[in-house]
Design a protein around this motif. Structure first.
Motif, mmCIF file in Angstrom:
data_model
loop_
_atom_site.group_PDB
_atom_site.id
_atom_site.type_symbol
_atom_site.label_atom_id
_atom_site.label_comp_id
_atom_site.label_asym_id
_atom_site.label_seq_id
_atom_site.Cartn_x
_atom_site.Cartn_y
_atom_site.Cartn_z
ATOM 1 N N TRP A 138 0.748 -0.867 -0.219
ATOM 2 C CA TRP A 138 -0.179 0.256 0.543
ATOM 3 C C TRP A 138 0.893 1.248 0.110
ATOM 4 O O TRP A 138 1.263 1.445 1.329
ATOM 5 N N THR A 141 2.152 6.599 1.229
ATOM 6 C CA THR A 141 3.225 8.049 1.830
ATOM 7 C C THR A 141 4.467 8.552 1.093
ATOM 8 O O THR A 141 4.769 6.806 -0.026
ATOM 9 N N GLY A 146 4.772 12.706 4.425
ATOM 10 C CA GLY A 146 4.163 11.589 5.566
ATOM 11 C C GLY A 146 3.256 12.172 6.242
ATOM 12 O O GLY A 146 2.388 11.917 5.384
ATOM 13 N N SER A 147 3.105 12.770 6.815
ATOM 14 C CA SER A 147 2.077 13.488 7.807
ATOM 15 C C SER A 147 0.917 14.246 6.929
ATOM 16 O O SER A 147 -0.272 13.882 7.354
ATOM 17 N N TRP A 187 9.338 3.878 3.227
ATOM 18 C CA TRP A 187 8.709 3.764 4.756
ATOM 19 C C TRP A 187 6.859 1.739 3.851
ATOM 20 O O TRP A 187 6.426 1.663 4.564
ATOM 21 N N SER A 189 5.474 -0.326 3.786
ATOM 22 C CA SER A 189 5.582 -2.508 3.996
ATOM 23 C C SER A 189 5.683 -2.689 2.764
ATOM 24 O O SER A 189 4.592 -2.821 1.439
ATOM 25 N N LEU A 244 9.414 -7.257 8.611
ATOM 26 C CA LEU A 244 8.304 -6.404 7.214
ATOM 27 C C LEU A 244 9.479 -6.022 6.688
ATOM 28 O O LEU A 244 10.147 -4.942 7.085
ATOM 29 N N GLN A 246 10.684 -3.401 4.076
ATOM 30 C CA GLN A 246 10.503 -1.993 3.565
ATOM 31 C C GLN A 246 11.194 -1.508 2.843
ATOM 32 O O GLN A 246 13.026 -2.042 2.369
ATOM 33 N N ALA A 396 7.590 1.350 16.869
ATOM 34 C CA ALA A 396 7.926 1.938 15.264
ATOM 35 C C ALA A 396 6.387 1.829 15.857
ATOM 36 O O ALA A 396 5.581 2.509 14.440
ATOM 37 N N VAL A 399 4.229 5.568 14.914
ATOM 38 C CA VAL A 399 4.869 7.000 14.034
ATOM 39 C C VAL A 399 4.080 5.712 12.732
ATOM 40 O O VAL A 399 3.606 6.354 11.427
ATOM 41 N N GLU A 400 3.591 4.290 12.756
ATOM 42 C CA GLU A 400 3.598 3.298 11.437
ATOM 43 C C GLU A 400 2.346 4.078 11.206
ATOM 44 O O GLU A 400 1.614 3.997 12.941
ATOM 45 N N ASP A 401 1.405 3.916 10.066
ATOM 46 C CA ASP A 401 -0.032 4.431 9.479
ATOM 47 C C ASP A 401 -0.455 5.548 10.661
ATOM 48 O O ASP A 401 -1.377 6.139 10.395
ATOM 49 N N GLY A 402 0.899 6.387 10.526
ATOM 50 C CA GLY A 402 0.542 8.044 11.170
ATOM 51 C C GLY A 402 1.419 8.117 12.190
ATOM 52 O O GLY A 402 0.762 6.983 12.673
ATOM 53 N N GLU A 403 1.265 8.803 11.689
ATOM 54 C CA GLU A 403 2.402 10.081 13.676
ATOM 55 C C GLU A 403 1.447 10.125 15.056
ATOM 56 O O GLU A 403 -0.175 10.596 14.330
ATOM 57 N N ARG A 405 0.998 11.481 17.601
ATOM 58 C CA ARG A 405 0.377 13.147 17.966
ATOM 59 C C ARG A 405 -0.338 14.315 16.495
ATOM 60 O O ARG A 405 -0.771 14.577 16.905
ATOM 61 N N VAL A 406 0.246 13.625 15.869
ATOM 62 C CA VAL A 406 -0.156 14.634 14.324
ATOM 63 C C VAL A 406 -1.742 13.424 14.384
ATOM 64 O O VAL A 406 -2.562 14.640 13.874
HETATM 65 C C1 FAD Z 1 6.575 0.280 10.568
HETATM 66 C C2 FAD Z 1 6.390 1.336 9.868
HETATM 67 C C3 FAD Z 1 5.340 1.209 8.484
HETATM 68 C C4 FAD Z 1 4.921 1.655 7.701
HETATM 69 N N1 FAD Z 1 3.686 1.221 6.774
HETATM 70 C C5 FAD Z 1 3.798 2.369 5.709
HETATM 71 C C6 FAD Z 1 3.452 1.476 4.511
HETATM 72 O O1 FAD Z 1 2.840 0.117 4.359
HETATM 73 N N2 FAD Z 1 2.603 2.196 3.345
HETATM 74 C C7 FAD Z 1 2.617 4.077 2.979
HETATM 75 O O2 FAD Z 1 2.641 4.762 2.209
HETATM 76 N N3 FAD Z 1 3.549 4.161 4.443
HETATM 77 C C8 FAD Z 1 4.043 3.598 5.209
HETATM 78 N N4 FAD Z 1 4.665 4.150 6.400
HETATM 79 C C9 FAD Z 1 4.604 5.070 6.675
HETATM 80 C C10 FAD Z 1 4.310 6.307 8.144
HETATM 81 O O3 FAD Z 1 2.834 6.441 7.025
HETATM 82 C C11 FAD Z 1 4.903 7.196 7.899
HETATM 83 O O4 FAD Z 1 5.640 7.212 8.898
HETATM 84 C C12 FAD Z 1 4.238 8.384 8.903
HETATM 85 O O5 FAD Z 1 2.829 8.852 8.390
HETATM 86 C C13 FAD Z 1 4.720 9.714 9.618
HETATM 87 O O6 FAD Z 1 5.703 10.013 8.461
HETATM 88 P P1 FAD Z 1 7.283 10.583 8.074
HETATM 89 O O7 FAD Z 1 7.412 9.246 8.717
HETATM 90 O O8 FAD Z 1 7.285 10.994 6.883
HETATM 91 O O9 FAD Z 1 7.135 11.853 9.281
HETATM 92 P P2 FAD Z 1 7.093 13.175 8.869
HETATM 93 O O10 FAD Z 1 5.330 13.297 8.561
HETATM 94 O O11 FAD Z 1 7.217 14.241 8.886
HETATM 95 O O12 FAD Z 1 6.900 13.674 10.975
HETATM 96 C C14 FAD Z 1 7.585 14.111 11.127
HETATM 97 C C15 FAD Z 1 7.331 15.381 12.741
HETATM 98 O O13 FAD Z 1 7.063 16.037 12.368
HETATM 99 C C16 FAD Z 1 5.586 16.298 12.976
HETATM 100 N N5 FAD Z 1 4.684 17.032 12.313
HETATM 101 C C17 FAD Z 1 4.303 16.262 10.583
HETATM 102 N N6 FAD Z 1 3.047 17.477 10.352
HETATM 103 C C18 FAD Z 1 2.854 18.022 11.711
HETATM 104 C C19 FAD Z 1 1.961 19.029 11.281
HETATM 105 N N7 FAD Z 1 1.082 19.201 10.829
HETATM 106 N N8 FAD Z 1 2.074 19.760 12.962
HETATM 107 C C20 FAD Z 1 2.892 19.784 13.677
HETATM 108 N N9 FAD Z 1 4.463 19.076 13.586
HETATM 109 C C21 FAD Z 1 3.576 17.411 12.936
HETATM 110 C C22 FAD Z 1 5.114 14.729 13.438
HETATM 111 O O14 FAD Z 1 4.375 14.746 14.192
HETATM 112 C C23 FAD Z 1 6.948 13.879 13.593
HETATM 113 O O15 FAD Z 1 7.234 14.290 14.861
HETATM 114 C C24 FAD Z 1 4.775 3.274 7.305
HETATM 115 C C25 FAD Z 1 6.394 3.718 8.573
HETATM 116 C C26 FAD Z 1 6.127 2.961 9.850
HETATM 117 C C27 FAD Z 1 7.300 3.366 11.042
#
Ligand code: FAD
Length: 426
Positions: A138, A141, A146-147, A187, A189, A244, A246, A396, A399-403, A405-406
């Motif tokens: 899937w 991101t 990411g977020s 990231w 999966s 897993l 990635q 993990a 952060v996975e599937d959306g961080e 706090r966000v």
């Molecule tokens: C084990 C694992 C499996 C995953 N599997 C998948 C998958 O199958 N498919 C896929 O597409 N993705 C996958 N991901 C990605 C995952 O969805 C993202 O890592 C996650 O959404 C966060 O995005 P980022 O890592 O880019 O962090 P960022 O979005 O860069 O966030 C970094 C920091 O900034 C903060 N931040 C971000 N936006 C804001 C805001 N608007 N206001 C204030 N603070 C903010 C966050 O709180 C965080 O602390 C996976 C991640 C992990 C760890």
């Protein structure tokens, strides 16, 4: 009132203080547990010690999980035959067992079936056949998105006047064909091994990538990953869920028929929230199972380790700590299952509602796992004991599937949106 005639210990099962299961549910739970104990646990521990390259290499034991899981037959076709409430209970119990076995493999199995589940949901027979028997992934991101994939309300949630984030994986949508360029994030999966992908991309339908409000257009597509122009990055080396695989997938002028789209312009965000909610429900069940695994290991250790002249279990403080863990496991299960029922049975669910449960379960899971490791003392940090791996796996998930706090911030924004529509103003 349900009166007991005598004081005895309560009914309890694998999934704690559960209402009585019927014979079918008991059989399904038993076979899921056997699979988790005999296949997922040992395989997860073996893969955890390997490098990311070794995990995906031809002949790696990783690939055996798919054939073993297929033998079980515990899939969405089975759930579709069950009455709705039973389907939720069964899906939740299966998911919990998978997480109890190994978090990384549980997520890998869930992601593997994601494109097929979407093909079934849209009722496209050609895509169902394309995805059947393949390892899926899937891709939602991107490296710079990411977020931001969780932004739905561009007016409330984005700087005024600025265009939204269209990401790094982009599609030109023509009359009969879609052309894809760019890449997904590292990231994704199963990204390193997948044969087919469910992708969410920024899209240009002939009039640019954004609507008048600056919201990116999108397209959701199923992409066979053996098409010309598809290539991979290195498999990701990471802290937890090492079973897993990635990694990035790159797209260089990849052409596919437009009929492989599962959601075009107008349906994109509705499909997006459904898919993300579907993923979130799996997170809830999986990390309930992880929390339970940690609790059980700690309970066992407290019956083996002596300090203060007696077994740890005989100290009042230790009992309090175990009691606190047990109630949190029950909390995870309750919240995960309610959220699953809402997602499967409510006509208009929402990914932020599912994310509420994902945050609660993974935070509570982390608390349980952290306390379990603490109860092991120094032994908890040793690679000899399973708890340190579970600690890394659970970490993990925050952060996975959306961080988390966000996600919590977006849940607050959902409250703002609902209040504006009159909700809770009575
Ligand atoms: C084990 C694992 C499996 C995953 N599997 C998948 C998958 O199958 N498919 C896929 O597409 N993705 C996958 N991901 C990605 C995952 O969805 C993202 O890592 C996650 O959404 C966060 O995005 P980022 O890592 O880019 O962090 P960022 O979005 O860069 O966030 C970094 C920091 O900034 C903060 N931040 C971000 N936006 C804001 C805001 N608007 N206001 C204030 N603070 C903010 C966050 O709180 C965080 O602390 C996976 C991640 C992990 C760890």
């Amino acid at each position: 009132m349900n009166l007991s005639q005598e004081l005895k210990l309560p009914e309890v099962g694998l999934t704690g203080f559960e209402t009585p299961l019927n014979a079918d549910e008991q059989a399904i739970q038993a076979s899921a547990h056997r699979f988790a104990r005999e296949v997922l646990r040992p395989l997860g521990r073996e893969l955890d010690k390997m490098t990311a390259e070794q995990v995906i290499a031809p002949g790696s034991p990783y690939y055996s999980v798919f054939a073993e899981a297929a033998k079980l037959g515990l899939d969405s076709d089975l759930l579709a035959q069950l009455p709705p409430d039973m389907a939720v209970r069964v899906e939740s119990m299966i998911g919990e067992e998978m997480g109890w076995g190994d978090a990384g493999l549980a997520i890998s199995l869930g992601a593997a079936g994601f494109p097929l589940e979407m093909a079934k949901a849209v009722g496209n027979q050609e895509l169902i056949e394309l995805c059947t028997g393949k390892i899926g992934c899937w891709m939602i991101t991107h490296p710079d998105k990411g977020s931001d994939v969780t932004v739905y309300d561009i007016k409330r949630d984005w700087p005024s006047g600025a265009q939204g984030n269209k990401g790094n994986m982009l599609a030109k949508v023509g009359k009969d064909e879609i052309i894809i360029n760019g890449q997904c994030s590292a990231w994704v999966s199963n990204g390193a091994v997948a044969q087919v992908a469910l992708g969410y991309l920024g899209a240009d339908y002939g009039n640019g990538f954004f609507d008048a409000d600056g919201r990116p257009h999108g397209v959701a597509v199923i992409i066979p990953l053996d098409l010309p122009g598809v290539s991979r990055g290195k498999p990701l080396d990471k802290l937890g869920q090492r079973s897993l695989p990635q990694g990035e997938i790159y797209f260089d002028n990849v052409k596919l028929p437009k009929r492989f789209a599962v959601a075009l312009q107008d349906e994109y965000y509705g499909n997006h929230t459904s898919a993300w909610s579907y993923a979130g429900t799996h997170m809830g069940q999986t990390f309930t199972g992880v929390a339970r695994a940690a609790f059980e290991l700690a309970l066992q250790y407290c019956h083996e380790r002596k300090q203060g002249g007696q077994l740890l279990i005989d100290h009042q403080l230790t009992r309090f700590r175990l009691g606190d863990m047990l109630r949190r496991v029950e909390l995870c299960r309750g919240v995960a299952r309610r959220s699953l029922a809402y997602a499967r049975q409510t006509p208009h669910g929402h990914a932020y509602a599912t994310a509420s449960a994902k945050v609660t379960v993974t935070q509570e899971c982390m608390q349980v796992v952290d306390e379990a490791l603490q109860l092991f003392g120094g032994a908890g940090l040793s690679r000899e004991y399973a708890i340190e791996k579970i600690y890394r796996d659970a970490r993990a998930a925050l952060v996975e599937d959306g961080e988390n706090r966000v996600l919590t911030m977006r849940l607050g924004m959902l409250a703002q949106q609902l209040y504006a529509e009159g909700w809770s103003q009575n």
